[in-house]
Design an enzyme around this catalytic site. Structure first.
Site, PDB file in Angstrom:
ATOM      1  N   ASP A 177      12.101  -8.904  21.662  1.00  0.00           N
ATOM      2  CA  ASP A 177      11.898  -9.153  23.096  1.00  0.00           C
ATOM      3  C   ASP A 177      12.437 -10.555  23.381  1.00  0.00           C
ATOM      4  OD1 ASP A 177       9.764  -7.549  25.208  1.00  0.00           O
ATOM      5  OD2 ASP A 177      10.544  -9.501  25.821  1.00  0.00           O
ATOM      6  N   HIS A 232       7.450   4.498  42.858  1.00  0.00           N
ATOM      7  CA  HIS A 232       7.202   3.699  41.646  1.00  0.00           C
ATOM      8  C   HIS A 232       6.532   2.371  41.996  1.00  0.00           C
ATOM      9  CE1 HIS A 232       9.946   6.481  39.593  1.00  0.00           C
ATOM     10  NE2 HIS A 232       9.445   6.013  38.468  1.00  0.00           N
ATOM     11  N   LYS A 267       9.711  -2.184  39.357  1.00  0.00           N
ATOM     12  CA  LYS A 267      10.867  -1.392  38.900  1.00  0.00           C
ATOM     13  C   LYS A 267      12.153  -2.019  39.425  1.00  0.00           C
ATOM     14  CE  LYS A 267      12.607   3.308  38.487  1.00  0.00           C
ATOM     15  NZ  LYS A 267      13.044   3.009  37.105  1.00  0.00           N
TER      16      LYS A 267
END
Ligand code: NAD
Length: 272
Positions: free
Chosen positions: A38, A161, A165
């Site tokens: 990450d 959503h 997003k």
């Protein structure tokens, strides 16, 4: 002799989906979390971050070094990517170049990028699975849509959503529309000449005539409605994801299946 567990690297391991994948992989008896990548939470333990306690897998931002380490293992490894549309194309290519099999949930790849990746995976004879939606319920909804579209000429998609997003419309809505479009029909023949008084009011329109409308707001997870209209009737199909655990059976299935593939496949329905 028992087979060795599949080495899995999770990219985006600190994100909402990534943490879920870390938990699912660690709970799967035939997999081992080999690496966690990450760009945030560097050096923290991936298991601690995912809430399952220390698993001795520190988070790194160096994908290439992680891939190189997996490549030294005796058996092929899998890279699972749930990150961000930016750079996902390069990450998939890098993983394939190291002989790893990508399982990609990140949405936002363009059709031409998907074609190029398919070509790259083909040439490398390496399996790769891209799925805009790993929830089994969504696959069932899409199959029901194909059946309904045999009888209905009018269809519009609403996808809803959470407000974090990054891409719109959702990869799932696009995939659903593309599946219907591949039937070769032209949907939504206009009954009257209509004018959009506010740009975008009628949603985004695909070549097939199908329209997609995207909503983004806090309080939502991932939802999709496909609405078919005919004379005197409306047929609505809806799928709601209320917990990210919904995606995990599909992700684990893809990790197992990708090892047996020699090319790229798009869509969970192809491996069910
Ligand atoms: P998120 O923002 O919670 O997590 C993304 C993680 O990726 C973050 O930790 C971020 O630091 C990391 N990241 C971003 N760019 C990176 C990079 N270049 N290198 C390394 N790490 C990087 O997002 P999320 O809700 O977990 O969703 C991730 C992606 O998955 C989105 O594209 C979303 O649309 C998609 N998604 C797909 C499915 C599916 O079933 N296919 C389901 C849910 C979400």
């Amino acid at each position: 002799m028992a087979e060795k567990p599949i080495p899995v690297v999770v990219i985006g391991c600190a994100g909402k989906m990534g943490r879920e994948v870390v938990r699912a992989v660690c709970a799967a008896p035939d997999m081992v979390l080999f690496g966690a990548v990450d760009r945030s939470h560097l050096d923290e333990d991936a298991g601690e971050l995912a809430g399952i306690g220390n698993i001795d897998v520190p988070i790194t931002d160096n994908l290439e070094v992680t891939c190189a380490m997996v490549a030294q293992e005796r058996q092929p490894g899998v890279v699972v990517d749930f990150t961000h549309p930016t750079g996902v194309y390069d990450r998939i290519r890098a993983a394939i170049a190291y002989g790893l099999r990508p399982v990609v949930g990140t949405t936002g790849l363009t059709p031409s990028q998907i074609d190029e990746l398919a070509d790259f995976a083909d040439k490398a004879s390496t399996g790769c699975i891209l799925a805009p939606n790993f929830a089994i319920g969504m696959v069932l909804l899409q199959q029901a849509c194909l059946r309904a579209a045999e009888y209905f000429d009018h269809v519009e998609i609403i996808e809803l959503h959470h407000d974090q997003k990054a891409d719109a419309p959702s990869g799932t809505a696009l995939q659903t529309a593309q599946m219907l479009g591949a039937m070769g029909k032209t949907f939504n023949p206009p009954s009257v000449k209509s004018t959009e008084m506010l740009s975008g009011a009628r949603g985004g329109e695909l070549e097939s005539g199908i329209r997609i409308h995207s909503l983004r707001m806090p309080g939502l997870e991932a939802h999709q409605e496909v609405i078919f209209g005919g004379l005197g009737q409306i047929y609505t199909l809806r799928h709601d994801t209320t917990d990210r655990a919904a995606y995990m059976p599909g992700v684990l299935l893809a990790i197992r299946k990708v090892l047996g593939l020699k090319s790229l496949i798009y869509g969970l329905e192809k491996i069910l």
